[in-house]
Enzyme design. Sequence first.
Site, PDB file in Angstrom:
ATOM      1  N   LYS A  12       0.843  -1.202   0.000  1.00  0.00           N
ATOM      2  CA  LYS A  12       0.000   0.000   0.000  1.00  0.00           C
ATOM      3  C   LYS A  12       0.874   1.247   0.000  1.00  0.00           C
ATOM      4  CE  LYS A  12      -3.880  -2.237   2.254  1.00  0.00           C
ATOM      5  NZ  LYS A  12      -4.420  -2.712   3.536  1.00  0.00           N
ATOM      6  N   GLN A  44      -4.820  -1.768   9.745  1.00  0.00           N
ATOM      7  CA  GLN A  44      -4.722  -3.070   9.078  1.00  0.00           C
ATOM      8  C   GLN A  44      -5.279  -4.154   9.997  1.00  0.00           C
ATOM      9  OE1 GLN A  44      -3.370  -3.602   5.840  1.00  0.00           O
ATOM     10  NE2 GLN A  44      -4.256  -5.637   6.143  1.00  0.00           N
ATOM     11  N   ASP A  50     -11.153   2.682   4.355  1.00  0.00           N
ATOM     12  CA  ASP A  50     -11.635   1.317   4.133  1.00  0.00           C
ATOM     13  C   ASP A  50     -13.167   1.241   4.108  1.00  0.00           C
ATOM     14  OD1 ASP A  50      -9.865  -0.658   3.535  1.00  0.00           O
ATOM     15  OD2 ASP A  50      -9.436  -1.223   5.612  1.00  0.00           O
TER      16      ASP A  50
END
Length: 302
Positions: A58, A102, A125
Site C-alpha cells: 500500500k 490493518q 476502508d
Amino acid sequence: MTTSAKAILIDGKVISAELRARVGVEVARLKAEHGLTPGLAVILVGNDPASEVYVRNKGIATREAGMNSYEYKLPAETSEADLLAKVRELNADPAVHGFLVQFPVPDHISQQAVIDMIDPAKDADGLHPLNAGRLASGLPAMVPATPEGCLIMAKKAAGDLSGRHAVVIGRSNLVGKPVAQLLLRENCTVTIAHSRSRDLPAIAREADILVAAVGRPNMVKRDWVKPGAVVIDVGINRVPAPEKGEGKTRLVGDVDFADVSEVAGAITPVPGGVGLMTVACLLRNTVIAACRSKGIDLPADF
Ligand code: NDP
C-alpha cells in the site's frame, strides 16, 4: 482482457494499473491547481507477515501515485486505549486525508471499537457504520475498497449490470454486504448467500454475476456456474503446494479457476485479480476524501 481456456480473463493487473494511473493524473491536478497532496496513513499493530506485506505494498502504491504515505507500526502488545489514541491523532491530522487500521488486530483489541473511532470522513476502508449505512441508503459514502474493486471488474466484463441477477456468496461487513449493496445500486437483482443457505450450488447457478467472498479454497465448481456467467473471486486462501517443493504454499481463490473457466463467460484470477483492485480503490478513496475535505469537485467519471 485476454482469453483463458474458455472464459475471458478479467485481468486485475491491467484494470488496477488503469485506475492507479487515473488516480495519479488526479493527484497531479490537485497538486498543481490546489496545492493539495492527498495523504494515506496505515496503522499496523504487531508483525503478522501477511499484513506487513499488504502495508508495504500500500505504501509503495501510494507513493507511486504521487500521494503522501504514512505508516505507523505499533508493537503487538499495544493496548486498545493506545491504539484508539493513535486513531484520534490521525483523525485530527490535516495531512492525513484517509487512513486505515490493518486488520486483524491482536485479540485483546476490539476491531469494532477501532472502526467506531475512525472519523467517517477519513475512513479509507469504508468500514465505519455511518459509511455502511450511507451506502445502504444510497447516499454518497466512503465505499470499502475490495467491494468497489469487485464492482469495477464486473462492469468491465459485463457492461451495464442493470437487471442482471447477482449472487454474492458471503455476508461479511468487509466484503459480502457492501458488494451486495453496490450491485443493488447498479440495479441488479441481488441474492446474498452464506453458510446457512440451502443448496448453494443451485442458488449460485442462477447468477449472471457470481461473487465468491467466502474464504474456502476452490469451493465454487463448474456445476455451480451458469454458462457465460461473470465470476468474481474475492477469496485469498493459502494452500500447500507440494509440487513447488516441501513446505511450499500458493494462493488460490474461492473458485476452482481451471474448472470454472470452462463454463464461465469471464473470470477473475487469484492472484492477479480482485486483490490488486483493493489497493487501487484505496488510493481512489483517499483522493475522494481529500477533495471532500476541501470542497473540491472531482470529475464525474473519477
Ligand atoms: P469472513 O470470514 O468474514 O466471511 C466469510 C463469509 O462466507 C461469511 O458470511 C460466511 O457465512 C460465508 N461462508 C463461510 N463458509 C461458507 C460455506 N461453506 N458456504 C457458504 N458460505 C460460507 O471473510 P471475508 O468476507 O473477510 O473474506 C472472504 C474472503 O475474501 C477471504 O478469503 C479473504 O481472505 C478474502 N478477502 C480478499 C480481499 C482482497 O483484497 N481480495 C480483501 C478481503 C478479504 P456466515 O456469515 O453464515 O458465517
